[in-house]
Design a protein around this motif. Structure first.
Motif, PDB file in Angstrom:
ATOM      1  N   PHE A  45     -11.260  11.960  12.769  1.00  0.00           N
ATOM      2  CA  PHE A  45     -10.068  12.116  12.071  1.00  0.00           C
ATOM      3  C   PHE A  45      -9.239  13.019  12.988  1.00  0.00           C
ATOM      4  O   PHE A  45      -9.673  14.376  13.059  1.00  0.00           O
TER       5      PHE A  45
ATOM      6  N   CYS B 134     -12.937  16.939  11.665  1.00  0.00           N
ATOM      7  CA  CYS B 134     -13.078  15.976  10.366  1.00  0.00           C
ATOM      8  C   CYS B 134     -13.597  14.620  10.801  1.00  0.00           C
ATOM      9  O   CYS B 134     -12.923  14.157  11.870  1.00  0.00           O
TER      10      CYS B 134
ATOM     11  N   GLY C 112     -17.382  11.669   4.025  1.00  0.00           N
ATOM     12  CA  GLY C 112     -16.328  12.522   5.002  1.00  0.00           C
ATOM     13  C   GLY C 112     -17.113  14.021   5.422  1.00  0.00           C
ATOM     14  O   GLY C 112     -17.947  14.485   4.541  1.00  0.00           O
TER      15      GLY C 112
ATOM     16  N   PHE D 192      -7.506  15.659   5.190  1.00  0.00           N
ATOM     17  CA  PHE D 192      -8.604  14.951   5.130  1.00  0.00           C
ATOM     18  C   PHE D 192      -9.432  15.103   3.786  1.00  0.00           C
ATOM     19  O   PHE D 192      -9.681  13.851   3.162  1.00  0.00           O
TER      20      PHE D 192
END
Length: 533
Positions: free
Chosen positions: A314, A324, A335, A354
């Motif tokens: 991310f 992330c 995540g 995030f």
């Protein structure tokens, strides 16, 4: 953007790191074995009484061949004594999550082979922690009790007062609709008598179980009354007269068999997926350096934990030192947040974004700690590091999804907070043997104090004494470094246990399964717990 690993686990550097990690794992296993060996010294006494050792009791209770997650195995290490060679970890308790007749349960056993199961200071903290986990994760709480109670030779008033929370938690578990089952293998005196008293179901062993508010010596001292242990609190009396015991067993094995049957009747067994083999787990031994100043790409850790090595990073180009990414572990979408350097302003903002994204998706977050903290310096301060770091801490604090933390490397300064350290109540937190936790590095702390001291002397017009300054510097470094060690912090219950890096994927899968099962489990809360009748 999918991450492609580039780390060569067969390189000279990787193999060097592997050997260092294996040495730490060997030291960890030796400490765990020390507890078992110390308890086993009591075998002649247990054999004479026809009893099983505490670890044998746990082994017979659990389903054979099913996964088991031990918790807080180093509790109390270096707290009872500062001598590393003689300190016995474990806190006088055995605790972990395992399966009993297919039901995922929290199992706690008094380690009565050590000091007759007397409750140790860190043992109290350990049982309070696992009670909290049982409540959070709706796990039936099974307690195998044989304890001499509080150690009066080491009496501290705060232990007595804080110990009340142990019994409060039993009442909370029962009221939440979570079964509390006690097997009374031996004595439960004074406060210990409230362990069965606050259980939903109690199994007692003929000729061995005892439960009384005052044993014969205290009774005679307090009132002058003379009575035998059996008259005051024996298994047959409690099963037939007082009603404290629901089941009367003939010996330990019989009692554990009854306990397994009781658990089976709770109806809590659920189907669960099997974890596939992990071909990359050996690589995890090669990634973390002994010297935490050496760089590590934490994406190399992430990619070896996820299903099929599939990792979606991310914002990879923004705040790149904060990593992330999204992936799956044993089918659970998660995540990841980790660190390839200090957390700077863009990194803090990315992490905040995030975390909120994961909360919107309902996906748990796994923090892989390897941080020296938030970025410092004039440029960072002027960019608003405090307020942006605070936003990240706000997000961690108020996240609406389960959070899990693995302390892999450094966990320094406020980075420990922003990366969901113990103070931020992650659902589970484990450490690798390589982890180090401190407000700052030892040399950094010593250098800071040296600068402050020299400035104070300068204001007085006094020159520093080089020998004294060096001794003070070394002392500060030693204090910080000794307390930063993963074994020491685990002894303080600042994690839920130190794990072999190769077990990380299995541990996370087990914990994710536990949390997912809790969310689907139907419980029937009541205003009060089940009262003894």
């Amino acid at each position: 953007m999918n991450f492609a690993p580039s780390w060569n686990p067969q390189s000279a550097l990787a193999l060097q790191r592997r050997e260092a990690m294996l040495a730490r794992i060997q030291a960890l296993r030796a400490l765990e074995q020390r507890s078992a060996d110390k308890s086993a010294e009591a075998r002649p006494v247990f054999d004479k009484r026809g009893q099983l050792l505490p670890r044998e009791r746990v082994g017979l209770l659990l389903d054979p061949g099913e996964p088991y997650l031990p918790l807080c195995s180093l509790a109390g290490y270096l707290q009872d004594t500062r001598e590393a060679e003689s300190s016995v970890p474990g806190g006088g308790m055995i605790a972990g999550i395992g399966f009993v007749r297919g039901v995922r349960c929290m199992v706690v056993a008094s380690d009565s082979g050590i000091d007759a199961g007397a409750i140790q200071a860190m043992g109290l903290d350990k049982i309070l922690r696992v009670q909290e986990l049982a409540l959070q994760n709706r796990l039936p709480f099974i307690h195998l009790v044989e304890s001499a109670g509080a150690n009066l030779m080491r009496y501290r008033v705060e232990g007595f007062v804080q110990g009340g929370a142990l019994f409060r938690n039993l009442a909370r578990l029962s009221a939440a609709g979570i079964p509390v089952i006690t097997v009374q293998h031996g004595s439960g005196t004074a406060g210990g008598a409230y362990m069965p008293g606050l259980s939903d179901v109690v199994i007692m062993v003929r000729g061995r179980s005892r439960a009384f508010l005052a044993g014969p010596p205290l009774l005679k001292a307090a009132t002058g009354e003379v009575a035998t242990e059996e008259e005051l609190g024996g298994a047959e009396m409690h099963s037939a007269v007082s009603g404290l015991g629901e089941y009367l067993a003939e010996d330990d094995r019989h009692a554990l068999g009854i306990a397994r049957e009781v658990v089976a009747r709770t109806g809590g067994a659920q189907p669960r997926p099997k974890l596939e083999s992990d071909p990359n787990k050996e690589d995890l031994l090669t990634l973390m350096p002994s010297n935490l100043r050496e760089p590590v790409d934490m994406r190399e850790v992430m990619v070896r934990l996820v299903d099929d090595g599939s990792l979606l990073e991310f914002k990879p180009l923004y705040g790149a030192a904060t990593v992330c990414a999204q992936g799956s572990i044993a089918g659970h979408a998660v995540g990841f947040i980790s660190n390839n350097g200090p957390i700077d302003v863009p990194g803090a903002n990315k992490a905040t974004h995030f975390i909120q994204w994961m909360c919107q998706l309902g996906q748990p977050i796994v923090y892989l700690q390897n941080t020296t903290g938030y970025m410092v310096g004039k440029e960072s301060e002027q960019a608003g590091m405090i307020k942006h770091g605070s936003k990240m801490i706000q997000a961690v604090t108020n996240a609406t999804v389960p959070q899990f933390t693995i302390q892999c490397g450094a966990s320094f300064g406020a980075g420990n907070y922003g990366m969901c350290g113990r103070g931020y109540a992650p659902r589970f937190l484990f450490s690798w043997p390589s982890a180090r936790t401190a407000v700052m590095g030892g040399e950094q702390a010593a250098r800071t104090m040296q600068i402050v001291s020299e400035a104070a002397l300068a204001r007085k017009g006094v020159l520093p004494d080089a020998v004294q300054a060096k001794a003070q510097f070394d002392k500060i470094v030693n204090v910080f470094e000794s307390q930063a060690d993963a074994f020491y912090t685990s002894g303080l219950l600042l994690d839920d246990g130190v794990i072999d890096p190769r077990d990380t994927r299995a541990v996370l899968a087990f914990c994710l399964d536990t949390v997912a099962e809790a969310e689907t489990k139907s419980v029937r809360p009541m205003q009060f717990g089940v009262a003894r009748m």
